[in-house]
Scaffold this motif. Structure first.
Motif, PDB file in Angstrom:
ATOM      1  N   MET A  67      21.623  36.261-115.976  1.00  0.00           N
ATOM      2  CA  MET A  67      21.677  37.020-117.217  1.00  0.00           C
ATOM      3  C   MET A  67      22.853  36.485-118.034  1.00  0.00           C
ATOM      4  N   VAL A  68      22.563  35.973-119.226  1.00  0.00           N
ATOM      5  CA  VAL A  68      23.608  35.381-120.074  1.00  0.00           C
ATOM      6  C   VAL A  68      24.230  36.490-120.905  1.00  0.00           C
ATOM      7  N   SER A 106      12.146  38.165-120.451  1.00  0.00           N
ATOM      8  CA  SER A 106      13.365  37.435-120.809  1.00  0.00           C
ATOM      9  C   SER A 106      14.251  37.184-119.582  1.00  0.00           C
ATOM     10  N   ARG A 116      17.390  36.306-120.365  1.00  0.00           N
ATOM     11  CA  ARG A 116      18.702  36.536-120.984  1.00  0.00           C
ATOM     12  C   ARG A 116      18.661  37.857-121.749  1.00  0.00           C
ATOM     13  N   GLU A 117      19.828  38.429-121.932  1.00  0.00           N
ATOM     14  CA  GLU A 117      19.941  39.707-122.647  1.00  0.00           C
ATOM     15  C   GLU A 117      21.130  39.617-123.601  1.00  0.00           C
ATOM     16  N   THR A 118      21.130  40.445-124.624  1.00  0.00           N
ATOM     17  CA  THR A 118      22.237  40.515-125.570  1.00  0.00           C
ATOM     18  C   THR A 118      22.834  41.911-125.497  1.00  0.00           C
TER      19      THR A 118
END
Ligand code: SF4
Length: 355
Positions: free
Chosen positions: A1-2, A302, A304-306
């Motif tokens: 997870m970025v 996804s 990645r998450e924000t």
């Protein structure tokens, strides 16, 4: 997870020339990098659930998020206000099980009051519908999806590890007593080796009750990471089985719709198929998701998450929040890669993403 890019680079996104063009160009409508207009948000309000569905989580449950990690109602309302300004029109409340979150009707009323919001929907396992249907409808929830994977008591209990089918069906009937709640969707996850004997009973259920039954193909989002393509009972197989008994006629597909719907040829109801594995519908996807702990996911799958929670709690103003959302959505995935070589199942499970 970025992790998110916002906190570390003041003016990070907003300062870049390409983003100024993006913001200026689409201030009223959120777009991804593939030109798709994003207008549908799935908002998870908790990762908790009282059921233990086999395709979702282990019998012992999961390590739940701490209360302090969850977005507060006020943070959710602020985020929704900004997202609606950017063209989000439909919001679906999900979980875990959203009715586990205390005072959910109060949150629903806060969101339903946001100018520009077109539809507020809810996906639930139905366990608390008998208690909450009235309050939810009067708070402004207009669309309901109720998850029921079997109409047979033992098999329902086998799948959910909870012997509560009667209570769920009473909740459905309570909901159905409100004209504003219709059309009510009943979603059944289709798994090979389990759902085959449920198909005709569900078709009959859709013909005899004011519910639109939809079968959803089993997806690789289970906590056990045990999913294989062989576990998928495809929508087409189910459609053919029903058609052989109750002839079906196709209905035109609504743009961005996840379900392919059919009406019974004799006019007694409708049935739908959500086939993300065998018939992906990513090309005109208009959806994004926010998790209960404030992570923006631009696709169900996804990797990645924000982190919007850090933005909301980090002193950012609405324009900076908007810039972060636009930056993340601009990188939205074109499609999922289930079945492709190298497909990686996300770390986060369905219970912590929400439907
Ligand atoms: S898999 Fe991702 S891109 Fe495809 S429809 Fe679902 S959210 Fe949209």
């Amino acid at each position: 997870m970025v992790g998110s890019a916002y906190p570390s680079a003041p003016g990070g996104f907003a300062g870049r020339p390409c983003y100024r063009r993006v913001i200026a160009a689409a201030r009223t409508q959120l777009l991804d990098g593939h030109g798709r207009a994003i207008s549908d948000l799935r908002l998870s309000v908790t990762d908790r659930c009282g059921f233990r569905c086999r395709y979702c989580m282990p019998a012992e449950g999961m390590r739940w998020l701490d209360r302090a990690d969850l977005l507060t109602f006020e943070e959710i309302e602020r985020l929704m206000r900004v997202l609606v300004q950017m063209g989000i029109r439909d919001v679906r409340l999900t979980g875990g099980e959203p009715l586990v979150r205390r005072q959910l009707p109060r949150l629903a009323a806060m969101l339903a009051a946001i100018p520009g919001l077109h539809e507020l929907a809810l996906t639930t396992n139905g366990y608390q519908l008998e208690r909450d249907a009235h309050a939810l409808i009067h708070a402004g929830v207009t669309r309901f999806n109720v998850s029921v994977d079997s109409l047979q008591r033992e098999r329902f209990s086998e799948m959910t590890r909870r012997d509560v089918l009667d209570k769920v069906l009473r909740g459905l009937a309570t909901l159905a007593s409100f004209p504003q709640a219709h059309p009510i969707k009943v979603n059944a996850v289709a798994m090979r080796g389990f759902t085959e004997t449920e198909v005709i009973p569900f078709a009959r259920f859709a013909r005899e009750h004011p519910y639109e039954v939809r079968f959803i193909e089993f997806m690789p989002l289970d906590a056990d990471h045990a999913w294989t393509p062989d576990d998928v009972l495809s929508g087409e197989e189910i459609r053919a089985a029903i058609h052989a008994v109750y002839p079906l006629e196709p209905e035109p597909r609504t743009p961005s719709a996840t379900a392919r719907t059919f009406r019974f040829a004799d006019g007694r109801g409708r049935i739908g198929f959500i086939n993300p594995v065998s018939e992906p519908f990513c090309a005109d996807c208009n959806r994004i998701r926010v998790t209960a702990d404030g992570q923006l996911r631009t696709c169900l799958f996804s990797l990645r998450e924000t982190d919007l929670r850090a933005v909301l709690r980090g002193g950012a103003d609405d324009d900076e929040l908007e810039a972060v959302v636009r930056g993340a959505v601009w990188r939205k995935e074109l499609k999922h890669h289930i079945g492709d070589p190298g497909f990686v199942q996300p770390d986060r499970t369905m219970s912590a993403i929400g439907g």
